[in-house]
Design a protein around this motif. Structure first.
Motif, PDB file in Angstrom:
ATOM      1  N   VAL A  16       0.824  -1.249   0.027  1.00  0.00           N
ATOM      2  CA  VAL A  16      -0.054  -0.120   0.009  1.00  0.00           C
ATOM      3  C   VAL A  16       0.933   1.287   0.150  1.00  0.00           C
ATOM      4  O   VAL A  16       0.530   2.277  -0.750  1.00  0.00           O
ATOM      5  CB  VAL A  16      -1.118  -0.092   1.100  1.00  0.00           C
ATOM      6  N   ALA A  17       1.782   1.459   0.840  1.00  0.00           N
ATOM      7  CA  ALA A  17       2.687   2.454   0.795  1.00  0.00           C
ATOM      8  C   ALA A  17       3.426   2.662  -0.472  1.00  0.00           C
ATOM      9  O   ALA A  17       3.463   3.843  -0.900  1.00  0.00           O
ATOM     10  CB  ALA A  17       4.055   2.179   1.941  1.00  0.00           C
ATOM     11  N   ARG A  18       3.845   1.332  -1.128  1.00  0.00           N
ATOM     12  CA  ARG A  18       4.419   1.563  -2.364  1.00  0.00           C
ATOM     13  C   ARG A  18       3.371   2.328  -3.408  1.00  0.00           C
ATOM     14  O   ARG A  18       3.884   3.319  -4.288  1.00  0.00           O
ATOM     15  CB  ARG A  18       4.973   0.403  -2.872  1.00  0.00           C
ATOM     16  N   LYS A  19       2.058   2.038  -3.330  1.00  0.00           N
ATOM     17  CA  LYS A  19       1.181   2.441  -4.126  1.00  0.00           C
ATOM     18  C   LYS A  19       0.973   3.953  -3.882  1.00  0.00           C
ATOM     19  O   LYS A  19       0.913   4.878  -4.626  1.00  0.00           O
ATOM     20  CB  LYS A  19       0.144   1.736  -4.291  1.00  0.00           C
ATOM     21  N   VAL A  20       1.153   4.226  -2.672  1.00  0.00           N
ATOM     22  CA  VAL A  20       0.779   5.711  -2.325  1.00  0.00           C
ATOM     23  C   VAL A  20       1.939   6.678  -2.633  1.00  0.00           C
ATOM     24  O   VAL A  20       1.839   7.615  -3.151  1.00  0.00           O
ATOM     25  CB  VAL A  20       0.800   5.759  -0.859  1.00  0.00           C
ATOM     26  N   ILE A  21       3.234   5.941  -2.501  1.00  0.00           N
ATOM     27  CA  ILE A  21       4.407   6.781  -3.091  1.00  0.00           C
ATOM     28  C   ILE A  21       4.302   6.914  -4.631  1.00  0.00           C
ATOM     29  O   ILE A  21       4.585   8.087  -5.200  1.00  0.00           O
ATOM     30  CB  ILE A  21       5.784   5.906  -2.583  1.00  0.00           C
ATOM     31  N   ALA A  22       4.006   5.951  -5.324  1.00  0.00           N
ATOM     32  CA  ALA A  22       3.499   5.998  -7.000  1.00  0.00           C
ATOM     33  C   ALA A  22       2.651   7.045  -7.117  1.00  0.00           C
ATOM     34  O   ALA A  22       2.831   7.841  -8.012  1.00  0.00           O
ATOM     35  CB  ALA A  22       3.223   4.713  -7.214  1.00  0.00           C
ATOM     36  N   GLY A  23       1.712   7.151  -6.663  1.00  0.00           N
ATOM     37  CA  GLY A  23       0.701   8.106  -6.562  1.00  0.00           C
ATOM     38  C   GLY A  23       1.160   9.501  -6.376  1.00  0.00           C
ATOM     39  O   GLY A  23       0.655  10.466  -7.137  1.00  0.00           O
ATOM     40  N   GLN A  24       1.840   9.672  -5.267  1.00  0.00           N
ATOM     41  CA  GLN A  24       2.692  11.068  -5.166  1.00  0.00           C
ATOM     42  C   GLN A  24       3.262  11.303  -6.395  1.00  0.00           C
ATOM     43  O   GLN A  24       3.426  12.648  -6.708  1.00  0.00           O
ATOM     44  CB  GLN A  24       3.400  10.933  -3.672  1.00  0.00           C
ATOM     45  N   PHE A  25       4.170  10.454  -6.753  1.00  0.00           N
ATOM     46  CA  PHE A  25       5.133  10.856  -7.753  1.00  0.00           C
ATOM     47  C   PHE A  25       4.525  11.128  -9.140  1.00  0.00           C
ATOM     48  O   PHE A  25       4.811  11.865  -9.783  1.00  0.00           O
ATOM     49  CB  PHE A  25       6.292   9.733  -8.077  1.00  0.00           C
ATOM     50  N   ARG A  26       3.031  10.369  -9.477  1.00  0.00           N
ATOM     51  CA  ARG A  26       2.569  10.960 -10.604  1.00  0.00           C
ATOM     52  C   ARG A  26       1.864  12.090 -10.429  1.00  0.00           C
ATOM     53  O   ARG A  26       1.896  12.881 -11.374  1.00  0.00           O
ATOM     54  CB  ARG A  26       1.418   9.773 -10.958  1.00  0.00           C
ATOM     55  N   SER A  27       1.396  12.409  -9.155  1.00  0.00           N
ATOM     56  CA  SER A  27       0.744  13.844  -9.115  1.00  0.00           C
ATOM     57  C   SER A  27       2.163  14.813  -9.293  1.00  0.00           C
ATOM     58  O   SER A  27       1.709  15.863  -9.763  1.00  0.00           O
ATOM     59  CB  SER A  27       0.184  14.157  -7.669  1.00  0.00           C
ATOM     60  N   GLN A  28       3.012  14.636  -8.591  1.00  0.00           N
ATOM     61  CA  GLN A  28       4.199  15.624  -8.683  1.00  0.00           C
ATOM     62  C   GLN A  28       4.635  15.872 -10.332  1.00  0.00           C
ATOM     63  O   GLN A  28       4.603  16.833 -10.720  1.00  0.00           O
ATOM     64  CB  GLN A  28       5.336  15.160  -8.066  1.00  0.00           C
ATOM     65  N   THR A  29       4.575  14.663 -11.009  1.00  0.00           N
ATOM     66  CA  THR A  29       4.834  14.741 -12.381  1.00  0.00           C
ATOM     67  C   THR A  29       3.825  15.512 -13.193  1.00  0.00           C
ATOM     68  O   THR A  29       4.336  16.301 -14.022  1.00  0.00           O
ATOM     69  CB  THR A  29       5.222  13.376 -12.912  1.00  0.00           C
ATOM     70  N   ARG A  30       2.756  15.406 -12.805  1.00  0.00           N
ATOM     71  CA  ARG A  30       1.589  16.016 -13.400  1.00  0.00           C
ATOM     72  C   ARG A  30       1.669  17.647 -12.987  1.00  0.00           C
ATOM     73  O   ARG A  30       1.351  18.504 -14.055  1.00  0.00           O
ATOM     74  CB  ARG A  30       0.257  15.551 -12.927  1.00  0.00           C
TER      75      ARG A  30
END
Length: 175
Positions: free
Chosen positions: A61-75
């Protein structure tokens, strides 16, 4: 409910440090705290899905949360870059304002359902799968809605769009 609370508290006590350490090795410490908090929020919401040995599940779950944060930051970064480029090439400010007003008027003339689909993609930066989840529909259904909403917006932006457009209807070949 008391059993759920006790179970969650035990999971939290036994795994918080591991989740925080996992996140801190991948991102900065302040954001790692947010990841840990969000991970345990997911665990609380999905407590019935948490296995008896929860550590691996929590780290996933933490890995997915981090990935979501990276996607948001990239956007956000891509949007900032695009806006900077548009600002540099804006040229005539009056024409830009006029274009914006036309787009906003055309957008406002759309049905709420079309506006919501366009907002999810254009303003919230969601991809089709994420937006479909938000609306509770399949990805295919969302993609169709998005295509139709974009078409309606394009038609509303056409110079002769002051006259109402007839919508195409399927006609049975035998009628």
């Amino acid at each position: 409910m008391a059993d759920d609370r006790e179970r969650f508290e035990r999971i939290y006590r036994e795994n918080f440090r591991a989740v925080l350490r996992f996140a801190a090795t991948r991102i900065d410490p302040e954001r790692a705290k947010d990841v840990a908090a969000e991970t345990f929020l997911v665990a609380w919401r999905r407590l019935d899905d948490v296995p008896a040995e929860p550590r691996a599940w929590l780290l996933g779950v933490a890995r997915k949360v981090i990935a979501g944060q990276f996607r948001s930051q990239t956007r956000r970064d891509a949007l900032a870059t695009r806006l900077e480029g548009e600002r540099d090439s804006a040229g005539d400010l009056a024409a830009t304002v006029e274009d914006r007003d036309e787009v906003l008027a055309a957008f406002a003339a759309l049905r709420e359902r079309d506006r919501e689909v366009l907002r999810l993609v254009a303003w919230d930066g969601l991809d089709a799968a994420e937006a479909a989840d938000v609306l509770g529909v399949t990805r295919l259904a969302f993609t169709v809605r998005l295509h139709r909403a974009r078409r309606r917006l394009e038609r509303a932006l056409e110079p002769d769009s002051a006259t109402p457009q007839k919508t195409r209807r399927h006609v049975d070949a035998h009628s």
